[in-house]
Design a protein around this motif. Structure first.
Motif, PDB file in Angstrom:
ATOM      1  N   SER A  74      20.063-107.460 -45.700  1.00 39.19           N
ATOM      2  CA  SER A  74      18.839-108.201 -45.433  1.00 39.19           C
ATOM      3  C   SER A  74      18.366-108.059 -43.994  1.00 39.19           C
ATOM      4  O   SER A  74      17.203-108.273 -43.697  1.00 39.19           O
ATOM      5  N   ASP A  75      19.267-107.704 -43.084  1.00 40.69           N
ATOM      6  CA  ASP A  75      18.814-107.587 -41.696  1.00 40.69           C
ATOM      7  C   ASP A  75      18.453-106.159 -41.289  1.00 40.69           C
ATOM      8  O   ASP A  75      18.183-105.894 -40.131  1.00 40.69           O
ATOM      9  N   THR A  76      18.465-105.225 -42.239  1.00 41.22           N
ATOM     10  CA  THR A  76      18.091-103.839 -41.915  1.00 41.22           C
ATOM     11  C   THR A  76      16.612-103.768 -41.581  1.00 41.22           C
ATOM     12  O   THR A  76      15.781-104.380 -42.251  1.00 41.22           O
ATOM     13  N   LYS A  86      11.009-107.606 -39.864  1.00 41.69           N
ATOM     14  CA  LYS A  86      11.802-106.363 -39.875  1.00 41.69           C
ATOM     15  C   LYS A  86      11.144-105.242 -40.687  1.00 41.69           C
ATOM     16  O   LYS A  86      11.818-104.445 -41.342  1.00 41.69           O
ATOM     17  N   ARG A 146       9.998-108.197 -48.859  1.00 44.19           N
ATOM     18  CA  ARG A 146       9.754-108.831 -47.553  1.00 44.19           C
ATOM     19  C   ARG A 146       8.291-109.198 -47.370  1.00 44.19           C
ATOM     20  O   ARG A 146       7.965-110.215 -46.772  1.00 44.19           O
TER      21      ARG A 146
END
Lengths: 400, 400
Positions: free
Chosen positions: B32-34, B358, B391
């Motif tokens: 999820s943080d890519t 992101k 997202r």
């Protein structure tokens, strides 16, 4: 085996309907009226080595899904450089001992031509310098430097001619080529002022051409596979760059100019460099002749033949070179340049004279020298080279 | 089969000690943080098609002795153009019907970026025009045009901004892009003065992106394999040029800039184009799906999903396109651009907003438009595209 033709392989895409690409032009038909073009330094001499080595060591197969992305390695400063090519460049330099690679950034280019422009772009500083920076090189200099520098009338850099005559104030860039194209001389910078920046073009600093006397250690060094391995058609060059910011600016130039460098060409170049490294190892495969030994022997033979032809001829002169110890071959060797810098008698137009005998060469005037000089490629195929020598002897016969 | 992963092949140089080149980055790990980078138009979407097609149709094997020379065809005006690539370019255009190739000179370039510069160089006329020629394009224009034109501060040409605001006297060059990058609109020239010269950038005029309504017939037309087949890493573009002298000047530019174009990349591009042509034939092999049908279906699916995500969200807007009859597919079709030109509510900084989630995109400001716009690549891998949509929906959730 060196210099002989081996089996001729044909490209084999695994598709039923595929049309094979045309092979290079046939080389075995040179009737007496054929024009021999030795103007370019087209390194077709090396074909014979690669034909003998053949598919076993050098064929590369690239599947259709590979290398679609613009990126080769997003984590690298040079994001379009294939990791395998970087690895093989470093390995080869370490083995040959011709350049320091530790703590250097490697920037790959579409031939070293693109890297020359990238270096000029990176070294110019338009924010602090309102006028284009002067670019110089000692005559005789590589004939493309003036054209490359000036063809877009850049406001960043400007060709300023022979470095020996350079007398402007302010910063400058000096191109230092060794062994020098066209005359084979081992060069050093000639301007030597505090505000000078140097680009070292070491395309010919390989054991087949000259003794490797020490690993080159400069701010920007340029190499190319064209002259090292003969693969001019691949258009792969590389720069070893000391300063990170300069390397970043060179990468930026290539990004704007061509958004990177062909991945296929890089992968193939990596494969070819790997084969050369393998051929130089002590425990190499028996059927893989040492590339540099083989190429050096061929160059030495050609220079011997050329000197014989010139010695029997009062019209021409070619330079002599000192014998030096080569750290790579562990033997003394002469320089065998990729070009002969032939001099005619004073007052003659050598290019015109040879053209009359159907030998195309490049006039000394293109290199900032006189018309009595020509540059002649020593890297043509055997048949062309032999025919060239025959004709050169005939020129002497006509004019003696 | 379209859009699914097939067998994964590994490059196989036939050398015992060979190190395989690193494959492209793994695509199946997107925590999820890519950060999702949709700033570039990296066409990795096409990998899935080429993986399924596999080695059978698209692998190319190049032996070590091939293509050493700088020259591909000494008799051709474009002496570095591989004959097989020329043939496959012509065949594909004739089959798709998107450009007239009869009586045109083909100039190959290291991507179409190099050809844009080559065209500017060829159209400038420093002997008759003391000032740099103005280069314009209607906003929103391809974000690289200004940088490409001005990065060397050329005295030959100069970026002059939005074509709709252009009011200088004298000659000018207008870049006309259709479908347009970034917004997908089918463009025509907007300045329309007697002393104007046009460069048509048709990188996206292929059936997966838009209806082919007629064969393009302009003075200089640019194409690239990057957007046609997805092989951006090859850096192969081509120009169809009506005037012989202009074509010669473009060839001259590429000669000075990079002494030609990688032969390996050309041979592979030829092979890929050949496969596409084969896939479009009525009596094609059963296991070879029509490339354009497959790609168009994938683009249509992605646009459908994007429109659903945007329709459920008050923050964003994407343009709509007219439905047109495509002469190639013989059906009516919408335009499915390679980029989404997303608009946020007035006054918002869309690039900043998405970056906070992101998702890296390119701000509308880079294209001569406002910060409420961003350009988003629609050509990423499936996993990235799906994560992007998740997202994007979340952004709406936060801000509604």
């Amino acid at each position: 085996m060196c210099g002989t033709d081996g089996q001729v392989l044909v490209i084999k895409p695994s598709k039923p309907s595929s049309v094979s690409p045309a092979p290079d032009e046939p080389t075995d038909h040179h009737p007496s009226d054929t024009i021999i073009n030795l103007d370019h330094g087209d390194p077709t001499m090396y074909e014979s080595y690669w034909k003998v080595v053949g598919q076993k060591y050098t064929s590369i197969t690239i599947p259709g899904f590979q290398s679609l992305s613009y990126f080769a390695n997003k984590k690298n400063l040079c994001w379009f450089l294939e990791p395998k090519l970087e690895e093989e460049i470093k390995r080869l330099h370490k083995m040959v001992g011709n350049a320091i690679v530790e703590n250097r950034h490697i920037v790959v280019g579409t031939g070293s031509s693109q890297l020359i422009l990238a270096a000029l772009y990176a070294l110019s500083d338009p924010l602090n310098e309102p006028n284009p920076i002067s670019v110089v090189s000692a005559a005789p200099y590589y004939s493309s430097y003036p054209e490359m520098t000036d063809f877009l009338r850049s406001g960043l850099f400007k060709w300023s001619g022979d470095a020996r005559c350079f007398n402007k104030e302010g910063p400058y860039i000096e191109m230092v080529t060794y062994p020098n194209n066209p005359d084979g001389v081992i060069r050093e910078p000639v301007v030597n002022r505090a505000n000078g920046m140097l680009v070292h073009d070491l395309a010919y600093y390989w054991p087949q051409y000259t003794a490797i006397t020490s690993p080159a250690d400069h701010d920007i060094i340029l190499f190319t596979v064209s002259k090292c391995t003969g693969h001019a058609g691949s258009r792969i060059g590389w720069a070893l760059v000391r300063n990170e910011n300069i390397a970043r600016k060179m990468v930026k130039f290539i990004e704007v100019n061509t958004i990177g460098v062909s991945k296929e060409a890089q992968l193939r170049a990596a494969n070819i460099l790997e084969t050369i490294s393998l051929s130089c190892q002590r425990h190499k495969p028996r059927d893989l002749e040492n590339f540099f030994e083989c190429s050096q022997r061929l160059m030495a033979e050609r220079w011997k033949k050329l000197r014989e032809a010139v010695d029997n001829n009062e019209l021409f002169y070619v330079p002599k070179f000192p014998i030096q110890f080569c750290n790579f071959t562990r033997d003394f060797t002469e320089t065998y340049p990729a070009f002969a810098w032939l001099k005619c008698k004073e007052g003659m137009d050598c290019e015109k004279l040879l053209r009359g005998h159907k030998i195309l060469t490049r006039s000394g005037r293109r290199f900032g020298s006189g018309a009595e000089y020509v540059r002649i490629s020593m890297l043509s195929r055997d048949e062309e080279f032999d025919l060239f020598l025959q004709r050169l002897s005939a020129v002497g016969g006509d004019n003696n």
